[in-house]
Structure formats: structure tokens, C-alpha cells
Write an enzyme that holds these catalytic residues in place. Sequence first.
Site, PDB file in Angstrom:
ATOM      1  CB  SER A   1      -0.943  -0.041   1.221  1.00  0.00           C
ATOM      2  OG  SER A   1      -1.904   0.970   1.162  1.00  0.00           O
TER       3      SER A   1
ATOM      4  NE  ARG B   1      -9.015   1.248  11.220  1.00  0.00           N
ATOM      5  CZ  ARG B   1      -8.062   0.711  10.492  1.00  0.00           C
ATOM      6  NH1 ARG B   1      -7.505   1.415   9.529  1.00  0.00           N
ATOM      7  NH2 ARG B   1      -7.662  -0.525  10.701  1.00  0.00           N
TER       8      ARG B   1
ATOM      9  CG  ASP C   1      -6.416  -3.516  -3.499  1.00  0.00           C
ATOM     10  OD1 ASP C   1      -7.237  -2.620  -3.197  1.00  0.00           O
ATOM     11  OD2 ASP C   1      -5.189  -3.409  -3.311  1.00  0.00           O
TER      12      ASP C   1
ATOM     13  CG  HIS D   1      -5.773  -1.966   0.142  1.00  0.00           C
ATOM     14  ND1 HIS D   1      -4.871  -1.949  -0.903  1.00  0.00           N
ATOM     15  CD2 HIS D   1      -5.229  -1.177   1.107  1.00  0.00           C
ATOM     16  CE1 HIS D   1      -3.833  -1.184  -0.591  1.00  0.00           C
ATOM     17  NE2 HIS D   1      -4.034  -0.715   0.629  1.00  0.00           N
ATOM     18  CG  ASP D   2      -6.942  -4.936   5.301  1.00  0.00           C
ATOM     19  OD1 ASP D   2      -6.115  -4.028   5.106  1.00  0.00           O
ATOM     20  OD2 ASP D   2      -7.749  -4.939   6.244  1.00  0.00           O
TER      21      ASP D   2
END
Length: 391
Positions: free
Chosen positions: A163, A233, A327, A360-361
Site C-alpha cells: 500500500s 477509520r 483490491d 486491499h487488506d
Amino acid sequence: MVSSLTTRMDGVAHSVGAVVPQQAQFTTPLPLVCGTTLDSFELAYETYGTLNKDRSNAVLICHALNASHHVAGYYEDAPDKVGWWDNMIGPGKPLDTTRFFVVSVNNLGSCFGSSGPVSINPATGQPWGADFPLVTVEDWVDAQARLADFLGITRWAAVMGGSLGGMQALCWAIRYPARVSHGLVIASAPKLSAENIAFNEVARQAILSDPDFFDGHYARHGTRPQRGLRVARMLGHITYLSGEQMEAKFGRQLREGLKFSFAPEFQIESYLRHQGEKFAGYFDANTYLRITKALDYFDPAATHNGDLSKALAEARCAFLIISFTTDWRFPAERSREIMRALIDNRRDVSYAEIDAPHGHDAFLHDDAQYHATVRAYYERIAAELKEQEAA
């Protein structure tokens, strides 16, 4: 951010074990892209493994948005606080610390030990707060180069990050081409899309509009903009997951049935609120603002009329580029842009597009194909180092 539990599951033999964070102090002024200068600064870092005699086996790990220098192992006084990439780094793991000396560093402007808004401004004796300057990926890389000098490392065997960390690896290859042998750019992009900048701006506005923000000087008022941080968040976390993963994990499951209220009724609502609460309890709002801005600003092609191939012409190292099919925050096409630009420059580049459900994680998860790809690439680097030693 996903914390691996492999240290506990695999046992001590597969962990770097108990680690101790270190501090490096620098008194030579650091010019920043924004036009100001830090007269002095500190960097928090950790190391794993052993540096070889010719100091050629060092690998730099660059962290993403809300992570830190605590990448692997655990702390003696906090054994459950496992490093955020512990499943990747350690004895026998893809980045094998029996072969490589791994350095992880906390970026300037962060809130985990390096100089930033929560640290003391030497000029005033008070926390920097909103007065800490806006820093960029280029500033982070320049500071990391100072750390490399401090450690006596003239050339990294590899610079690796996912990232925002991948952006730093790319920046290293451009900014210090003679000091990087390999760049591993994972789940990253050459610049943010307008959509990504928009997500970051909404998150920042949640913080900036919090009545406890006080123009960034909330410490003076004894407050913290936790409401804004929670919303920031929650928004960010949605973008780190794939729709497939969210549907499989939560779907439309209810906690206790419909209550006809604005309390969390669906499991996904409860999960996001929990993530927001947890994050707001430990992260700094001024840090969040600065790191998201650094993300927005990164665009090495901007000084080359948008031509990424020209921007990467300075790079000399070999590359491994990895993307993930689900992602949507940094989609595979963005990684392919980097790959094509490197090929335009006839660089040595390997590319892997991993079919993984985690969004994405995914770069933090234990995907077998992903880890095998990274492992094979580091085995290549280890073989190169062995050949150099024999020459």
C-alpha cells in the site's frame, strides 16, 4: 490492520521472538518538500536477523497508513502485541530472518515513536501538535536514507512495502537508485485516483469538523477528536475490504433482530463501530491528517508531464510487483501501470496478480500463492548474495 497470530501458533522457532524498539537521533537538518526544514528529528525502528560482514543482506520494510515499526515478533512486556507483518517475516517465513537483516522504521509524522505531532518540539518544549509540518513520501525516504547511513548500510538488498509502503519502495528506487538492489511493491499504485483522494478528504473532514479538534491543538485543551477519528477509520476500513469478503463475513446478519433505532442492528454496523472505537483509542488525529495527505501528494510522474515511464527511468533495481484481484482501492490495473512503465525502461520486473478475496487488506493475509511468490523472490535475492560472496 490485521495482526497475524502465527507467532503463537507456530511457536518460538518460527518467530523472531521478543524484540526491542530502538531510537535513532539526527541533528543534521532535513529539508522537506513543503519548503520547511526539520532541524533535528528521531526515528523509531526495529531490526530482526543478523547483518552479514559486507552489510549486503539488509532489507527495509516500509509501513502503510496506520502501522508502525513493529513489524515482527512481540514485546517482552506485551506478548500479545505481535508485529503487523509477523506472518511474512521471521525464521523460515517468506522473508527469512536467518538469511536477511530486516529493518523496519516508523515514518516521520507518525505517533509511534518517530518525530511527529505528539512528540516534543525542541523549540517550544511543547508537543508539536498542528505545528508539525506536512511531510511527503519523499521526506520519509530521505529520513530512511539517514537511518541507513546511521546503520552503516550503503545499499539495501531489498526495499519492501504494501500500500503506502509500496509507494515508498517505488520512491526509493527513483530517489536513491544506487542504494536499492530490489524493490517489492505490493498492493500499491503510482499515484492515488480521484476516488481515493475523495475518500481521504471525507475522512479528514470528519476529523477537522470534530468540535474537539481545536485546529489541531487539542492537546492544549485536554481533548482528543475521537468522534472524527472513529468516522475516519470506519470509512477507511470499508475501502480495505472487498465486497465479497464483507458479504461472506457479515451479509445482512442482525445482532438481535430489528430494533427500529439508530443503534447498531446489523453485524457490519457493530463491526465498523468496534474498529472505529479501537482506532480512536490509540491513533493521533494530526498524524492521520498528515499521512493521508502524503498519500494524496505522491505522484512521481507529476514532474515528467504525467509520464510514469520517464519518472521511473532513474530506477536501476529489479522489481517484484504484486496486486490482488479484489483490491478495489488499489486495483490491479494500477500495479500494471508500474509494470508497463518499468518494461518501457527495460527493467527487470516480475509481476504477480493474486486471486484473493480479502480486498486491499490481502497483503496482510496468509494467502499461500502470495507468500510463495514472495518467498521465491527472496530466494532469488539470497542466491544473488551467495554468488556475490563467492566472487
